[in-house]
Enzyme design. Structure first.
Site, PDB file in Angstrom:
ATOM      1  N   LYS A  57      63.129  31.549  28.510  1.00  0.00           N
ATOM      2  CA  LYS A  57      62.044  32.477  28.137  1.00  0.00           C
ATOM      3  C   LYS A  57      61.235  31.902  26.979  1.00  0.00           C
ATOM      4  O   LYS A  57      61.784  31.592  25.915  1.00  0.00           O
ATOM      5  CB  LYS A  57      62.668  33.812  27.744  1.00  0.00           C
ATOM      6  N   GLU A  60      66.443  40.834  34.547  1.00  0.00           N
ATOM      7  CA  GLU A  60      66.759  40.116  33.302  1.00  0.00           C
ATOM      8  C   GLU A  60      68.111  40.567  32.722  1.00  0.00           C
ATOM      9  O   GLU A  60      68.415  41.756  32.702  1.00  0.00           O
ATOM     10  CB  GLU A  60      65.649  40.427  32.287  1.00  0.00           C
ATOM     11  N   CYS A  72      60.270  38.587  31.676  1.00  0.00           N
ATOM     12  CA  CYS A  72      59.813  39.785  30.965  1.00  0.00           C
ATOM     13  C   CYS A  72      58.585  39.582  30.071  1.00  0.00           C
ATOM     14  O   CYS A  72      57.489  39.487  30.569  1.00  0.00           O
ATOM     15  CB  CYS A  72      60.985  40.396  30.199  1.00  0.00           C
TER      16      CYS A  72
END
Lengths: 299, 299
Positions: free
Chosen positions: B121, B48, B158
């Site tokens: 995300k 990331e 994540c």
């Protein structure tokens, strides 16, 4: 609705072996409930279908005779003990609901001996020697929590443990602990090659429910080798019952082959602390989850 | 839509450390992509926000200068390499979408160098020293899969890894692998006391997505100590990137502190076999999951 005392409480899981003698299984399990209560357990959970050997190894219509009503003799016996010992008990039964209509259910008995409610297994497996779709109609009560005298608990059953949706929905209803009465084991011919990975998957998926939801998870499995069909190889139930905390950390873990009681304290402050530090519930994208109610998202 | 070759393929994760030198980070990462391709990787995933140190340790409006458009210089550089090496690359960028509108995104580049698509995300964390809600607008593209030349992949980022819903929805769209570019680490003062449990939760929840969905999971984390704010203690990124199979079994696992390439074959027959033996998708109770789109099920 009874008021919950907002105090910590101890839960107890029974990991037991069961014989072909139905009366003896109930008698023996009642005795183990007494033992667990003496050790301080306030909410006690039995393994799935504790009353008999795991009969789903074949499809045989005469085996529906094993089923009992929610107000049948088994539940009545546990109600008496619950009242006497002032404990709440999760009693998994083969439920006869109507002629030809059966479920795999948990009856939740409160500490005054009353029946708080019923959970009916939502996800029904079907695998060689685990012919559950023949016996059990899928539950129609949804995912549930129960306000016992001691705390708010959620119960699911065995195959449900593989579904994050069931754990999530039960946690969103406020469960502090997810109980999973279970009957899972190895096909003897697979044990050496696949056994470890299968058991590890089973533990991992359940610990993940604790982590994702910030709840305790308590899984009660049976032990022992049961061969209810001569021509088949039978099942080695792998025990390994466990309790983990809201971060997935093991608090109590049982053997693969011994009868045991697992105890753990449900610490409400610990739930709060873990959820503050891992605030997953805060950030769920509820605007983007509607596809969960689809079978598959074909493109 | 390009046609997918229905053959197995090798994926590669890069576990790297990043410095304060932005140009050097990209140059170095391009070199590691070449190395991974030489080892046979066909779909390569970076950690990331690989282009910089983890800048979210403070809230500072000048740091928005780090953001780049999807067709900015970083992506362009990786497109060239992708085309040259005939590999697909997952490039996580700090995306500048419009003035004042930024996302934490993956740009998926196909083996011909074209941009296949973007994943933004969906779940944005916010924790001391992980002030992501300040920088990143939550994704508005939903959960996605991408048909690369080699296979159909899903990507998340994540914090998404803690959400079974994201994994499920991506798997239901046909992903064979879920990639999680990641930047997760310890607060140094917490490492000794809580470090092991935190890291273990992180591994467990991701393995559970593999198990629940019968997909490969590949998580690429960074390593190294980064202190971008003098007065704060910084973060020790814990590496431990891994790839597990559709039953949650580890195939490749990295160290906590070394730069490494992890390789694994995505075996389509293995996905089929595991899903036949653990037919979880068959038994989902899609009639009973609608509560998943609620924040909490208050009673």
């Amino acid at each position: 609705m009874n008021k919950i005392k907002k105090e910590n409480y101890t839960i107890g899981l029974l990991q037991l072996a069961f014989s072909a003698d139905i009366k003896d299984n109930t008698k023996k399990t009642l005795a183990w409930v007494e033992k667990a209560a003496k050790k301080g357990a306030k909410v006690i959970c039995l393994p799935e279908l504790y009353r008999s050997q795991y009969f789903c190894q074949k499809e045989d219509s005469s085996l529906f005779d094993l089923a009992e009503a929610v107000d049948g003799p088994s539940v009545t016996a546990f109600q008496k003990v619950a009242k006497k010992l002032k404990v709440s008990i999760i009693v998994p039964i083969f439920e006869k609901r109507a002629p030809g209509l059966y479920h795999n259910s948990n009856v939740i008995i409160d500490a005054d001996g009353s029946v708080l409610g019923v959970y009916r297994k939502m996800h029904i497996p079907d695998d060689p020697a685990f012919y559950e779709k023949y016996y059990f109609t899928p539950g129609d009560l949804g995912f549930k929590t129960f306000k016992t005298k001691y705390g708010k608990i959620g119960t699911l059953i065995c195959w449900d443990q593989w579904y994050p949706e069931g754990a999530r929905l039960t946690a969103l209803k406020g469960a502090e602990v997810l109980f999973y009465p279970t009957a899972i084991g190895w096909h003897p011919s697979e044990k050496e090659r696949y056994g470890k990975a299968q058991q590890d998957s089973w533990i991992t998926i359940q610990r993940s429910h604790a982590i994702a939801n910030g709840v305790y998870v308590a899984s009660a499995n049976r032990i022992g080798f049961e061969q209810t069909v001569k021509e088949q190889e039978g099942i080695i139930f792998w025990g390994s019952s466990f309790i983990c905390d809201p971060q997935g950390v093991f608090i109590a873990q049982a053997s693969e082959d011994k009868e045991e009681i697992l105890l753990a304290e449900i610490d409400l402050t610990h739930i709060e602390t873990i959820r503050r530090n891992w605030p997953f519930l805060r950030d769920r994208r509820i605007d983007a989850y509607e596809g969960i109610t689809k079978r598959f998202l074909d493109e």
